[in-house]
Design an enzyme around this catalytic site. Structure first.
Site, PDB file in Angstrom:
ATOM      1  N   LYS A  71      -3.132   1.647  -7.549  1.00  0.00           N
ATOM      2  CA  LYS A  71      -4.070   0.629  -8.155  1.00  0.00           C
ATOM      3  C   LYS A  71      -5.183   0.270  -7.146  1.00  0.00           C
ATOM      4  O   LYS A  71      -5.197   0.531  -6.343  1.00  0.00           O
ATOM      5  CB  LYS A  71      -3.062  -0.593  -7.914  1.00  0.00           C
ATOM      6  CG  LYS A  71      -3.587  -1.992  -8.351  1.00  0.00           C
ATOM      7  CD  LYS A  71      -2.748  -3.096  -7.889  1.00  0.00           C
ATOM      8  CE  LYS A  71      -3.199  -4.417  -8.104  1.00  0.00           C
ATOM      9  NZ  LYS A  71      -2.483  -5.705  -7.604  1.00  0.00           N
ATOM     10  N   SER A 147      -1.608  -8.764 -10.994  1.00  0.00           N
ATOM     11  CA  SER A 147      -2.626  -8.128 -11.113  1.00  0.00           C
ATOM     12  C   SER A 147      -2.375  -6.446 -11.454  1.00  0.00           C
ATOM     13  O   SER A 147      -3.685  -5.943 -11.224  1.00  0.00           O
ATOM     14  CB  SER A 147      -3.597  -8.305  -9.810  1.00  0.00           C
ATOM     15  OG  SER A 147      -3.025  -8.020  -8.833  1.00  0.00           O
ATOM     16  N   SER A 171       2.136 -10.230  -8.091  1.00  0.00           N
ATOM     17  CA  SER A 171       1.366  -8.908  -8.881  1.00  0.00           C
ATOM     18  C   SER A 171       2.146  -7.784  -8.967  1.00  0.00           C
ATOM     19  O   SER A 171       1.692  -6.910  -9.901  1.00  0.00           O
ATOM     20  CB  SER A 171       0.219  -8.749  -8.304  1.00  0.00           C
ATOM     21  OG  SER A 171      -0.743 -10.018  -8.186  1.00  0.00           O
TER      22      SER A 171
END
Length: 471
Positions: A71, A147, A171
């Site tokens: 990520k 996220s 997230s």
């Protein structure tokens, strides 16, 4: 036909000679190139470098030859931009890997690139202005959550078997629920944030992964977990490897069932039904399920989180501007980020201290619940997976109107530092995955993983998105 192997099975097949590690990586590259134009999950790649690493010989670790994505928030991959989804950081390219990435590499994993994330992670949907929206492989009009939405979409679409993710308010768990994945947010201090300094936001944001199986999550926690010397704090040491602990059936658990919050949003019937079904399955496994009331107030959790995350944002932006030698331009950050930045610039040390005190008080409140229950069960999301555009950081009013419903049940465990997981449990009335949340006391990952293994065996979930549109 898409390969249904998880990371553990892929590594076993490579080790036995059934699969060739270069062919495995090439297949992952092919799938990213085929699927990503539809999904927009992967924003930066290093395919040639990855194949060169395979050809040069990989470390003989437990996941040798398994491809992985990282990520683009909070963890660095040497040579790839580390933007955090923001134009302000678009040309920031680290020269070194983060500690977690180094540990992945030592385990033999092959890093193929980085995944999309909302700017600074400030959204329960992945729709940054810089890179555009990521689409949910189950339904391209829906969000994959945020996220860690890019990582979630990549895994459930079958681009890679596992991907790194992080969780500052839900997230990991929110995208896991939206995409039908297993997502464990570990205890505070379980995974080192190095070399990013541990800041106030570091108390809330915890790193791990999104996976299709529980055993992959346990193995990755064994690989990435454990403090780096000098870390400010570390989670309690487990009694054995998480891989081993995940295989042990848990003792009869007392599970507290929380279906609403005193000041939270109404829970959608589909989300409530998933939690009720999970409770029924747990009872069938011999556990005791007791309905209980939430011990925290969502508004108090949000107030603490907003200060600790907001102050950290101010620090990040101000340090970046100092390096650039200029003030913040109008188009440097998204409108929501600008509001958060301006709101928190004037906070005092007393304001921050008050937030830290509030976090401790919430920790004690929730900790008291774990003197009565081994595990707490609740929804992950109060609402079904949103359509793309509902949570729009260019229109902050939409975030304030809709955003709280997507983190009301999750962010408390970031404030307390306690582990929590999203487990897939059926589908909503629109055919999208539904997830349920289980949480345990600090250091309680072993209980969660063991329970998740039981649930995976009893009520298994699909390991790939079932749209048929992805080939």
């Amino acid at each position: 036909m898409r390969d249904q192997r998880d990371a553990t099975a892929t590594a076993e097949a490579i080790r036995s000679g059934e699969l060739d590690e270069r062919a495995v990586v090439e297949s992952a590259v092919d799938r990213i190139e085929k699927l990503d134009p539809q999904l927009n999950a992967v924003i930066h790649t290093r395919f040639e470098e990855a194949l060169a690493e395979v050809d040069a010989g990989l470390p003989d670790g437990p996941l040798r030859g398994v491809p992985v994505l990282v990520k683009d928030l909070g963890m660095d991959v040497a040579g790839l931009p580390a933007s955090g989804g923001s134009r302000l950081f678009a040309d920031q390219v680290p020269a070194r890997d983060s500690e977690l990435v180094r540990r992945y590499r030592r385990a033999g994993m092959v890093v193929l690139g980085t995944t999309n994330t909302p700017e600074f992670g400030f959204n329960a949907s992945t729709e940054p202005t810089s890179y555009g929206p990521t689409r949910n492989p189950w339904n391209a009009s829906r969000s994959p959550g945020g996220s860690s939405g890019g990582s979630a979409a990549a895994v459930i679409a079958g681009m890679v078997p596992v991907a790194h993710a992080s969780d500052g308010g839900g997230s990991i768990r929110i995208p896991a629920a939206a995409c039908g994945l297993f997502g464990l947010k570990p205890s505070r201090g379980r995974v080192s944030p190095a070399p990013r300094p541990t800041t106030l936001a570091g108390l809330l944001s915890h790193h791990h992964a999104l996976t299709t199986t529980v055993r992959d999550s346990a193995l990755l926690l064994d690989i990435a977990g454990g403090p780096r010397p000098g870390d400010a704090y570390a989670a309690p040491t487990a009694s054995a490897s998480f891989t081993e602990l995940a295989r042990r059936d848990p003792d009869r658990l007392r599970i507290g069932l929380v279906t609403s919050l005193p000041d939270g949003p109404d829970v959608h019937p589909d989300m409530a039904a998933a939690v009720r079904e999970a409770a029924r399955v747990c009872e069938g496994l011999g556990h005791e399920v007791v309905e209980t009331e939430a011990v925290h107030r969502a508004a108090e959790v949000a107030a603490v989180s907003s200060v600790l995350m907001g102050v950290d944002l101010v620090t990040q932006i101000d340090q970046r501007l100092e390096r650039l030698g200029r003030p913040l331009a109008d188009d440097d950050v998204e409108p929501l980020t600008r509001i958060v930045y301006e709101m928190n610039r004037s906070l005092t040390g007393a304001d921050v201290n008050r937030a830290l005190r509030g976090a401790q008080e919430i920790g004690w409140q929730v900790g008291a619940a774990f003197t009565r229950y081994d595990v707490l069960l609740s929804p992950v999301l109060a609402r079904p997976t949103p359509r793309l555009g509902l949570l729009d950081t260019r229109r902050p009013e939409t975030m304030y109107e809709h955003g709280p419903a997507y983190s009301a049940f999750t962010s408390v465990y970031n404030v307390t530092g306690m582990p929590a997981m999203s487990v897939p449990f059926g589908f909503d009335s629109d055919g999208l995955p539904a997830g349920v949340q289980f949480a345990a006391d600090l250091g309680g990952e072993a209980i969660l993983l063991a329970l998740a293994t039981q649930l995976e065996r009893t009520a298994p979930w699909p390991v790939r998105a079932g749209t048929g549109d992805l080939g």
